[in-house]
Design an enzyme around this catalytic site. Structure first.
Site, mmCIF file in Angstrom:
data_model
loop_
_atom_site.group_PDB
_atom_site.id
_atom_site.type_symbol
_atom_site.label_atom_id
_atom_site.label_comp_id
_atom_site.label_asym_id
_atom_site.label_seq_id
_atom_site.Cartn_x
_atom_site.Cartn_y
_atom_site.Cartn_z
ATOM 1 N NE ARG A 212 -3.799 -2.223 2.168
ATOM 2 C CZ ARG A 212 -4.876 -2.411 2.882
ATOM 3 N NH1 ARG A 212 -5.289 -1.465 3.718
ATOM 4 N NH2 ARG A 212 -5.570 -3.524 2.786
ATOM 5 C CD GLU A 214 -1.378 3.008 4.054
ATOM 6 O OE1 GLU A 214 -1.930 4.122 4.121
ATOM 7 O OE2 GLU A 214 -1.980 1.920 4.198
ATOM 8 N NE ARG A 220 -3.242 3.517 12.763
ATOM 9 C CZ ARG A 220 -3.503 4.774 12.395
ATOM 10 N NH1 ARG A 220 -2.674 5.728 12.698
ATOM 11 N NH2 ARG A 220 -4.581 5.043 11.705
ATOM 12 C CG HIS A 221 -0.555 3.506 7.983
ATOM 13 N ND1 HIS A 221 -0.988 4.455 8.873
ATOM 14 C CD2 HIS A 221 -1.650 2.854 7.531
ATOM 15 C CE1 HIS A 221 -2.317 4.380 8.946
ATOM 16 N NE2 HIS A 221 -2.744 3.421 8.151
ATOM 17 C CD GLU A 356 -8.660 -0.990 10.934
ATOM 18 O OE1 GLU A 356 -9.112 0.160 10.797
ATOM 19 O OE2 GLU A 356 -8.393 -1.754 9.987
ATOM 20 C CB SER A 359 -11.120 -4.164 8.460
ATOM 21 O OG SER A 359 -10.895 -2.926 9.049
ATOM 22 N NE ARG A 407 -1.724 -0.678 11.551
ATOM 23 C CZ ARG A 407 -2.816 -0.190 10.965
ATOM 24 N NH1 ARG A 407 -4.016 -0.457 11.453
ATOM 25 N NH2 ARG A 407 -2.697 0.595 9.907
HETATM 26 P P1 ATP Z 1 -6.055 1.953 8.665
HETATM 27 O O1 ATP Z 1 -7.397 2.599 8.610
HETATM 28 O O2 ATP Z 1 -5.576 1.728 10.062
HETATM 29 O O3 ATP Z 1 -5.051 2.587 7.786
HETATM 30 P P2 ATP Z 1 -7.226 0.090 6.855
HETATM 31 O O4 ATP Z 1 -8.637 0.110 7.364
HETATM 32 O O5 ATP Z 1 -6.887 0.877 5.666
HETATM 33 O O6 ATP Z 1 -6.228 0.474 8.073
HETATM 34 P P3 ATP Z 1 -7.673 -2.622 6.041
HETATM 35 O O7 ATP Z 1 -7.840 -2.415 4.592
HETATM 36 O O8 ATP Z 1 -8.866 -2.773 6.892
HETATM 37 O O9 ATP Z 1 -6.764 -1.418 6.614
HETATM 38 O O10 ATP Z 1 -6.639 -3.819 6.234
HETATM 39 C C1 ATP Z 1 -6.794 -4.853 7.206
HETATM 40 C C2 ATP Z 1 -5.710 -4.803 8.267
HETATM 41 O O11 ATP Z 1 -4.408 -4.778 7.666
HETATM 42 C C3 ATP Z 1 -5.728 -3.535 9.102
HETATM 43 O O12 ATP Z 1 -6.658 -3.644 10.159
HETATM 44 C C4 ATP Z 1 -4.306 -3.480 9.608
HETATM 45 O O13 ATP Z 1 -4.112 -4.362 10.689
HETATM 46 C C5 ATP Z 1 -3.510 -4.012 8.433
HETATM 47 N N1 ATP Z 1 -2.973 -2.919 7.603
HETATM 48 C C6 ATP Z 1 -3.606 -2.249 6.633
HETATM 49 N N2 ATP Z 1 -2.825 -1.344 6.040
HETATM 50 C C7 ATP Z 1 -1.631 -1.427 6.668
HETATM 51 C C8 ATP Z 1 -0.375 -0.761 6.514
HETATM 52 N N3 ATP Z 1 -0.206 0.172 5.600
HETATM 53 N N4 ATP Z 1 0.654 -1.110 7.319
HETATM 54 C C9 ATP Z 1 0.483 -2.083 8.237
HETATM 55 N N5 ATP Z 1 -0.659 -2.757 8.431
HETATM 56 C C10 ATP Z 1 -1.715 -2.444 7.665
HETATM 57 MG MG MG Z 2 -9.749 -1.328 8.137
#
Ligand code: ATP
Ligand code: MG
Length: 433
Positions: A212, A214, A220-221, A356, A359, A407
């Protein structure tokens, strides 16, 4: 080269052993010289009293530098002052590899290094016993996750990491050139694992790698992360999926507690394994709790970092829980594939100490409803044709989740930064190592 007979944590009084590892520290008291030899499992004291070892070994002890790789053959003796109450009197020492004298950081942890120096020199940072401990715990998390899901008749799968379209949103995609076309690195296995529900495989999981883009630099990302993803068929609603998730997380915590005691005590961590079922907090309740605490949050918006963290504290104080589900989200905050009742999503997040970690939810399995939702989200239906096709030929009701491993370990071990629980983290700024 001498062949290692055991690790440093497994030596016994009276045995002859061969240890292999790094020179952690050296001490010289004149008539007696010490080396602390470090290997994956701990540290052993090598003691060379002038009168009890050969002249050659006594001299060699002086010439060894910090972080040199050596093997030591010797006899184990009890010694109340030594770490673990045992020491090794050497009869043979081999130098396997030398290290330059000026080290990029201090593996004996006497001198602190900032996170960038640590990550720049990760190979040496991981030599620190506390850092090694994190990755042994991580391995146990993955082992436990597999163990649990296999026991619940899930089948392990692997899906492509190069895909023709995104899943979780357009902005976080990494494009790449795929021969004469454009392709993307997979943000999650979402579309593939849903496709698997049309194959009759029924319950699948993947140890998935997410990519991703980000943009923001948070603690945390990451640009690359790992997750346990599952998808399961013939569910009644999202509660069936939550049931698997809470039992999975609880089993993982229990296994780490039972099987990684040494590592947890080294890190000074006590894991609280919460009873199942985990607390369910409805989105509306979460908003009210935050508003009561004076936060400026409004119904309909996704929770930001600050409110998520504050909610974690409120729930801990009010109920004593570290882990809790947030349920009944407004549909507008969730991806297009999310099933719903009116404007409430059949989706949930699992939060751990205010962050989080997962999801999930029930997905839409009716192809017409799915097309409508894609349009409502302003996405082009045409680019989802390959995804939509399996929904036209017999698709059971299904749901799943993605549980972020990075996470999970961050929150489990109270790590300041997600990067500490990842071997070679990549983010907006860091692409190497
Ligand atoms: P956030 O809102 O915290 O950025 P997200 O809702 O975009 O997360 P999801 O698409 O729900 O993330 O992905 C499922 C799980 O994968 C998340 O709950 C998290 O634990 C993990 N995750 C998602 N994106 C990342 C990232 N960039 N780095 C680390 N872990 C991630
Ligand atoms: Mg999520």
């Amino acid at each position: 080269m001498l062949k290692r007979t055991c690790y440093s944590d497994n030596i016994k009084d009276g045995e002859e052993v061969v240890l292999a590892g790094w020179v952690h520290e050296r001490r010289d008291l004149g008539g007696i010289k010490f080396i602390l030899l470090r290997d994956r499992e701990g540290i052993a004291q090598i003691t060379a009293p002038k009168k009890k070892v050969s002249e050659e070994i006594f001299k060699l002890m002086d010439s060894l530098g910090r972080e040199w790789v050596i093997t030591v053959k010797g006899n184990v003796k009890s010694s109340p002052q030594a770490p673990g109450g045992l020491e090794v009197i050497p009869t043979e020492i081999e130098v396997i590899s030398m290290a330059e004298p000026s080290l990029p950081l201090d593996p004996s942890e006497k001198v602190d290094a900032d996170i960038d120096t640590r990550l720049d020199n990760r190979y040496m940072d991981i030599r620190k016993p506390k850092v090694t401990a994190i990755f042994k715990i991580r391995s146990e998390i993955l082992r436990a996750a597999r163990d649990y899901l296999l026991s619940q008749s899930f089948v392990e799968i692997q899906t492509p990491k190069i895909s023709a379209s995104g899943t979780e949103g357009g902005t976080e995609l990494f494009p790449l050139s795929y021969f004469e076309r454009e392709a993307f690195l997979a943000q999650s296995p979402q579309l593939y694992k849903q496709t698997m529900m049309a194959t009759g495989m029924d319950r699948v999981f993947e140890m998935a790698h997410y990519f991703r883009a980000e943009e923001s630099n948070t603690r945390r990302h990451l640009s690359e992360s790992d997750a346990v993803d599952i998808e399961m068929s013939f569910i009644e609603n999202e509660d069936d999926v939550m049931h698997i998730l809470e039992n999975l997380v609880s089993y993982i915590l229990k296994c780490v507690n039972e099987n990684k005691k040494k590592e947890l005590s080294l890190l000074g961590i006590e894991i609280n394994v919460p009873p199942t079922p985990f607390r369910r907090v409805k989105y509306d309740e979460a908003i009210s709790l935050l508003q009561e605490a004076g936060f400026n949050v409004h119904h309909g918006e996704d929770l930001g970092t600050e409110s998520e963290k504050a909610l974690g504290n409120i729930i801990k104080e009010k109920y004593g829980d570290d882990l809790y589900f947030l349920t009944k989200y407004p549909l507008s905050t969730k991806p297009f594939y999310t099933n719903f009742d009116g404007d409430v999503a059949r989706a949930f997040d699992l939060d751990y100490k205010g962050i989080e970690i997962s999801s999930g939810g029930q997905r839409i399995h009716n192809v017409e409803v799915l097309k409508t939702r894609i349009k409502e989200k302003g996405l082009p239906v045409s680019s989802f044709e390959a995804y939509l096709k399996p929904f036209r030929f017999g698709m059971p009701p299904h749901g799943g989740f993605g549980l972020g491993i990075d996470r999970l370990i961050m929150q489990m071990l109270n790590l300041e930064n997600i990067r500490e629980g990842v071997l070679f983290p990549h983010d907006r700024r860091r692409l190497e190592p």
